[in-house]
Design a protein around this motif. Sequence first.
Motif, PDB file in Angstrom:
ATOM      1  N   MET A   1       0.858  -1.163   0.000  1.00 41.89           N
ATOM      2  CA  MET A   1       0.000   0.000   0.000  1.00 41.89           C
ATOM      3  C   MET A   1       0.910   1.232   0.000  1.00 41.89           C
ATOM      4  N   LEU A   2       0.593   2.195  -0.840  1.00 37.04           N
ATOM      5  CA  LEU A   2       1.378   3.417  -0.922  1.00 37.04           C
ATOM      6  C   LEU A   2       1.016   4.358   0.224  1.00 37.04           C
ATOM      7  N   ILE A   3       1.901   5.316   0.487  1.00 35.21           N
ATOM      8  CA  ILE A   3       1.729   6.206   1.630  1.00 35.21           C
ATOM      9  C   ILE A   3       0.436   7.013   1.537  1.00 35.21           C
ATOM     10  N   GLY A   4       0.024   7.397   0.344  1.00 32.47           N
ATOM     11  CA  GLY A   4      -1.217   8.145   0.178  1.00 32.47           C
ATOM     12  C   GLY A   4      -2.427   7.333   0.604  1.00 32.47           C
ATOM     13  N   GLN A   5      -2.445   6.067   0.221  1.00 30.01           N
ATOM     14  CA  GLN A   5      -3.546   5.185   0.622  1.00 30.01           C
ATOM     15  C   GLN A   5      -3.535   4.990   2.135  1.00 30.01           C
ATOM     16  N   LEU A   6      -2.357   4.787   2.679  1.00 34.61           N
ATOM     17  CA  LEU A   6      -2.215   4.581   4.121  1.00 34.61           C
ATOM     18  C   LEU A   6      -2.674   5.822   4.891  1.00 34.61           C
ATOM     19  N   ALA A   7      -2.281   6.988   4.412  1.00 31.73           N
ATOM     20  CA  ALA A   7      -2.681   8.246   5.053  1.00 31.73           C
ATOM     21  C   ALA A   7      -4.197   8.400   5.027  1.00 31.73           C
ATOM     22  N   LYS A   8      -4.799   8.077   3.906  1.00 35.79           N
ATOM     23  CA  LYS A   8      -6.251   8.207   3.771  1.00 35.79           C
ATOM     24  C   LYS A   8      -6.981   7.242   4.706  1.00 35.79           C
ATOM     25  N   GLN A   9      -6.531   5.999   4.763  1.00 34.95           N
ATOM     26  CA  GLN A   9      -7.206   4.985   5.581  1.00 34.95           C
ATOM     27  C   GLN A   9      -7.024   5.225   7.075  1.00 34.95           C
ATOM     28  N   THR A  10      -5.910   5.816   7.466  1.00 33.18           N
ATOM     29  CA  THR A  10      -5.636   6.025   8.895  1.00 33.18           C
ATOM     30  C   THR A  10      -5.961   7.441   9.363  1.00 33.18           C
ATOM     31  N   GLU A  11      -6.236   8.337   8.394  1.00 36.12           N
ATOM     32  CA  GLU A  11      -6.467   9.754   8.693  1.00 36.12           C
ATOM     33  C   GLU A  11      -5.262  10.391   9.375  1.00 36.12           C
ATOM     34  N   LEU A  12      -4.077   9.915   9.015  1.00 35.76           N
ATOM     35  CA  LEU A  12      -2.821  10.517   9.467  1.00 35.76           C
ATOM     36  C   LEU A  12      -2.180  11.218   8.279  1.00 35.76           C
ATOM     37  N   SER A  13      -1.373  12.215   8.552  1.00 36.32           N
ATOM     38  CA  SER A  13      -0.683  12.890   7.465  1.00 36.32           C
ATOM     39  C   SER A  13       0.474  12.027   6.969  1.00 36.32           C
ATOM     40  N   ARG A  14       0.880  12.306   5.773  1.00 40.14           N
ATOM     41  CA  ARG A  14       2.048  11.598   5.213  1.00 40.14           C
ATOM     42  C   ARG A  14       3.287  11.900   6.062  1.00 40.14           C
ATOM     43  N   ASP A  15       3.390  13.126   6.533  1.00 40.77           N
ATOM     44  CA  ASP A  15       4.532  13.500   7.377  1.00 40.77           C
ATOM     45  C   ASP A  15       4.552  12.687   8.666  1.00 40.77           C
ATOM     46  N   THR A  16       3.385  12.464   9.263  1.00 36.07           N
ATOM     47  CA  THR A  16       3.307  11.667  10.487  1.00 36.07           C
ATOM     48  C   THR A  16       3.744  10.237  10.199  1.00 36.07           C
ATOM     49  N   ILE A  17       3.283   9.685   9.106  1.00 33.27           N
ATOM     50  CA  ILE A  17       3.661   8.319   8.735  1.00 33.27           C
ATOM     51  C   ILE A  17       5.160   8.233   8.503  1.00 33.27           C
ATOM     52  N   ARG A  18       5.718   9.212   7.813  1.00 37.19           N
ATOM     53  CA  ARG A  18       7.170   9.228   7.581  1.00 37.19           C
ATOM     54  C   ARG A  18       7.931   9.354   8.909  1.00 37.19           C
ATOM     55  N   PHE A  19       7.402  10.184   9.817  1.00 35.66           N
ATOM     56  CA  PHE A  19       8.034  10.342  11.121  1.00 35.66           C
ATOM     57  C   PHE A  19       8.025   9.023  11.886  1.00 35.66           C
ATOM     58  N   TYR A  20       6.884   8.325  11.887  1.00 37.87           N
ATOM     59  CA  TYR A  20       6.804   7.039  12.572  1.00 37.87           C
ATOM     60  C   TYR A  20       7.773   6.031  11.955  1.00 37.87           C
ATOM     61  N   GLU A  21       7.951   6.120  10.651  1.00 39.26           N
ATOM     62  CA  GLU A  21       8.913   5.230  10.003  1.00 39.26           C
ATOM     63  C   GLU A  21      10.344   5.596  10.408  1.00 39.26           C
ATOM     64  N   LYS A  22      10.619   6.887  10.467  1.00 39.02           N
ATOM     65  CA  LYS A  22      11.950   7.343  10.894  1.00 39.02           C
ATOM     66  C   LYS A  22      12.240   6.897  12.325  1.00 39.02           C
ATOM     67  N   MET A  23      11.200   6.914  13.174  1.00 40.00           N
ATOM     68  CA  MET A  23      11.336   6.470  14.570  1.00 40.00           C
ATOM     69  C   MET A  23      11.347   4.941  14.678  1.00 40.00           C
ATOM     70  N   GLN A  24      11.224   4.261  13.565  1.00 36.79           N
ATOM     71  CA  GLN A  24      11.231   2.801  13.471  1.00 36.79           C
ATOM     72  C   GLN A  24      10.041   2.161  14.194  1.00 36.79           C
ATOM     73  N   LEU A  25       8.907   2.871  14.164  1.00 39.27           N
ATOM     74  CA  LEU A  25       7.673   2.315  14.705  1.00 39.27           C
ATOM     75  C   LEU A  25       6.983   1.458  13.650  1.00 39.27           C
TER      76      LEU A  25
END
Length: 125
Positions: A1-25
């Motif tokens: 699933m691409l980040i745009g789809q993930l952002a839409k389904q979770t109602e999180l921003s792409r930046d938040t998702i990238r931050f969580y990935e950077k934090m290795q969550l």
Amino acid sequence: MLIGQLAKQTELSRDTIRFYEKMQLIQSITRNNGYKDYPEQTLQQLHLIRTAKNLGFSLNEIKQILALTTQGEIPAIQVQDIFQDKLNMIDEKIEQLMNIKTMLSRFTQGEACPLRTDCPIPDLN
């Protein structure tokens, strides 16, 4: 699933998702075209992150919880222990805040100013 789809389904921003990935969550897989692909389990992980944040857990605490989930379902007793530890920390913080409130109340009612050098402030830790 691409980040745009993930952002839409979770109602999180792409930046938040990238931050969580950077934090290795969460983790992604980089495709040949350079796009990042997120596995379906990322939806569950992001739901857990949101729930844990709403319960007052820090991102570091959430990272530890997520590490436990990679081994499968967390045993109920371990979940209870995690919650009890958090409750204990909250109780300690409430006690500290109540002590601060008491001191500030006394200072507003005429006790010596705590910001002066001749006014000792007790250590609250």
